[in-house]
Design a protein around this motif. Structure first.
Motif, PDB file in Angstrom:
ATOM      1  N   CYS A 272      15.149  -5.119  -3.283  1.00  9.68           N
ATOM      2  CA  CYS A 272      15.369  -4.659  -2.072  1.00  9.68           C
ATOM      3  C   CYS A 272      16.120  -5.514  -0.916  1.00  9.68           C
ATOM      4  O   CYS A 272      16.837  -5.090  -0.501  1.00  9.68           O
ATOM      5  CB  CYS A 272      14.005  -3.963  -1.279  1.00  9.68           C
ATOM      6  SG  CYS A 272      13.168  -2.680  -2.236  1.00  9.68           S
ATOM      7  N   GLY A 276      19.920  -4.935   0.582  1.00  7.32           N
ATOM      8  CA  GLY A 276      20.002  -5.153   2.096  1.00  7.32           C
ATOM      9  C   GLY A 276      21.049  -5.915   2.286  1.00  7.32           C
ATOM     10  O   GLY A 276      21.891  -5.897   3.257  1.00  7.32           O
ATOM     11  N   CYS A 285      25.851   1.557   3.098  1.00  3.87           N
ATOM     12  CA  CYS A 285      24.539   1.997   3.563  1.00  3.87           C
ATOM     13  C   CYS A 285      24.472   3.440   3.034  1.00  3.87           C
ATOM     14  O   CYS A 285      23.245   3.844   2.512  1.00  3.87           O
ATOM     15  CB  CYS A 285      24.286   1.931   5.111  1.00  3.87           C
ATOM     16  SG  CYS A 285      24.475   0.318   6.016  1.00  3.87           S
ATOM     17  N   MET A 317      15.652  -5.047   4.794  1.00  6.21           N
ATOM     18  CA  MET A 317      16.703  -4.029   4.003  1.00  6.21           C
ATOM     19  C   MET A 317      16.798  -2.744   5.133  1.00  6.21           C
ATOM     20  O   MET A 317      18.082  -2.410   5.013  1.00  6.21           O
ATOM     21  CB  MET A 317      16.237  -3.716   2.611  1.00  6.21           C
ATOM     22  CG  MET A 317      17.189  -2.912   1.691  1.00  6.21           C
ATOM     23  SD  MET A 317      16.687  -1.123   1.732  1.00  6.21           S
ATOM     24  CE  MET A 317      17.792  -0.519   0.673  1.00  6.21           C
ATOM     25  N   ALA A 320      19.137  -3.612   7.988  1.00 14.65           N
ATOM     26  CA  ALA A 320      20.603  -3.572   7.237  1.00 14.65           C
ATOM     27  C   ALA A 320      21.038  -2.058   7.001  1.00 14.65           C
ATOM     28  O   ALA A 320      22.340  -1.939   7.614  1.00 14.65           O
ATOM     29  CB  ALA A 320      20.561  -4.184   6.028  1.00 14.65           C
ATOM     30  N   ILE A 321      20.268  -1.244   6.353  1.00 18.75           N
ATOM     31  CA  ILE A 321      21.146   0.258   6.208  1.00 18.75           C
ATOM     32  C   ILE A 321      21.227   0.833   7.335  1.00 18.75           C
ATOM     33  O   ILE A 321      21.773   1.926   7.485  1.00 18.75           O
ATOM     34  CB  ILE A 321      20.461   0.756   5.063  1.00 18.75           C
ATOM     35  CG1 ILE A 321      18.948   1.165   5.130  1.00 18.75           C
ATOM     36  CG2 ILE A 321      20.507  -0.158   3.956  1.00 18.75           C
ATOM     37  CD1 ILE A 321      18.346   2.013   4.106  1.00 18.75           C
TER      38      ILE A 321
END
Length: 465
Positions: A272, A276, A285, A317, A320-321
């Motif tokens: 994970c 990320g 993403c 993660m 980040a997405i």
């Protein structure tokens, strides 16, 4: 900052002098020497801080154990030792000495240990039994001093990995060595990428689907290509490398691996975290979502809610997405907001988890009042306030908490009073000392009085035409 350097011989002689002439105990002599040189502004990073052994007959200082171990390896090069078991023992001893401290590695490197190990790797290139040991030994030497590796060896290591990508033992040792060679060294990263390392790392994942160690090492190597940690280089290529990794098919390979190892908490967290690090573009993403990654990731955090390390990795993660607006919607629709709040609440005494969780909350509520309402209903505000009380000196936690509170009310002013009623204002004002911009933004959007400085008005220095 200490910038002066001395040699190991100089340091050892001072320790010896303290013992013989000033009748100090070995421990006192060592501490006195360290204090003396540090007072003089000497950097002792390269010095082995141990009481030197003195030869009883000659009275001279004997070589340090790491150098004695290096002498044994040089005997192998000279052909004095050919028995593989003896060679293995020498390699293991040298690795152990290098693992003691960075000063041991520096001392070995300064005595031409790298050329010795390079020749040993070349000597055993076709020996599947000896090759992993020699690679591990070179990794022990390069840990913290990646400048030692040369361009020719970069290509050699990529060739070794290509030939042994399906061999768990060799690939693990080779990838670990490559990862250490790239840590805090931008030019090495670029050279390895040029030598086609990225597809080889993805193949390592695909060819060793059941090897926890190989997967972890491959993930670590992929991540190290996506960081800018070399202060000697003004601009790194972390973003470019992340783009190249994704374009080589890493997302699918990582998610396929995650499906197989969902029950392995440590490995799933690593996967994970790697996902990320690769989510550097909107379309990347979205690719994670399209490949079914969100469901897997939320399953990982639900399965490991008691594991603070995994929780932190998954929250990072999700943050980040969530840079993609459509992904934010998918996270909230999948119940991600409640999961984030639950995870932070369960590990509220861990500042790293709080930081990652609040960053994720700030991301999914940014410019989205509907999400802000859902997140508030999940009980976010009391958790944020409690974390700010528990971690008053954690700058990163305070910063992300202020950003989360600000985004919760920026377009949902009806939430202000309920947050202020929890005692948010005095906590945010305390945070002004460590994160002024974020704290002022939170105070402003909460409707509190705040002094905003206009840094430049365009006066006094008119533009010259």
């Amino acid at each position: 900052m200490a910038t002066k350097r001395i040699t190991q011989d100089t340091f050892d002689e001072v320790v010896k002098e303290n013992i013989e002439e000033f009748e100090m105990s070995p421990e006192e002599a060592l501490n006195e020497a360290i204090q003396q040189f540090e007072t003089q502004g000497v950097n002792l990073l390269n010095i082995i801080k141990a009481v030197p052994t003195v030869d009883s007959e000659s009275g001279t200082v004997t070589r340090h154990p790491v150098l004695e171990a290096l002498d044994q390896l040089n005997q192998v090069l000279q052909g004095a030792v050919t028995d593989k078991e003896s060679v293995k023992a020498f390699l293991v001893r040298f690795s152990s000495e290098c693992g003691a401290d960075i000063s041991h590695r520096i001392a070995a490197g300064s005595n031409n240990a790298y050329p010795t190990l390079k020749f040993l790797v070349q000597k055993y290139l076709k020996d599947p039994d000896m090759l992993p040991v020699t690679l591990d030994t070179m990794a022990a030497l390069l840990n913290g001093q990646p400048d030692l590796i040369q361009t020719a060896e970069i290509q050699m290591l990529c060739d070794v990995l290509q030939e042994n990508v399906a061999s768990e033992t060799v690939s693990v040792s080779c990838v670990r060595l490559i990862r250490l060679s790239c840590t805090m060294h931008e030019m090495n990263r670029r050279a390895f990428v040029k030598a086609e390392l990225i597809p080889l790392l993805i193949q390592t994942l695909e060819k060793n689907p059941q090897s926890t160690v190989a997967i972890k090492e491959a993930c670590g190597a992929l991540r190290i290509l996506t960081v800018d940690d070399d202060v000697r280089v003004p601009f790194g290529k972390a973003h470019d490398h992340a783009k190249m990794i994704v374009e080589e098919g890493a997302m699918k390979a990582l998610l396929d691996t995650l499906r197989v190892h969902l029950e392995d908490s440590s490995l799933s967290g690593d996967l994970c975290l790697t996902l990320g690090r690769l989510a550097v573009r909107n379309e990347f993403c979205q690719e994670i979502i399209d490949l079914g990654g969100l469901k897997l990731v939320l399953q990982v955090v639900n399965n490991n809610m008691d594991n603070q390390i995994v929780v932190k990795q998954v929250l990072a993660m999700l943050k980040a997405i969530a840079g993609n607006d459509q992904v934010k919607v998918a996270i909230v629709n999948a119940g991600g907001a409640a999961i984030i709040v639950q995870a932070v609440s369960q590990h509220i005494k861990q500042p790293g988890v709080c930081e990652a969780g609040f960053a994720a909350i700030a991301a999914i509520t940014l410019r989205n009042p509907g999400h802000a309402k859902i997140v508030m209903e999940a009980g976010t505000a009391p958790v944020v306030i409690q974390a700010m009380q528990i971690h008053p000196k954690e700058v990163a936690t305070q910063k992300q908490a202020c950003m989360a509170l600000r985004n919760l009310v920026a377009r949902s002013r009806e939430q202000c009073q309920s947050i202020l009623a929890l005692g948010a204002e005095p906590l945010i004002r305390k945070a002004l000392a460590c994160c002024e911009d974020e704290a002022k933004a939170a105070l402003r959007d909460l409707g509190c009085e705040v002094e905003l400085k206009e840094l430049w008005k365009g006066e006094k220095n008119p533009i010259i035409r």
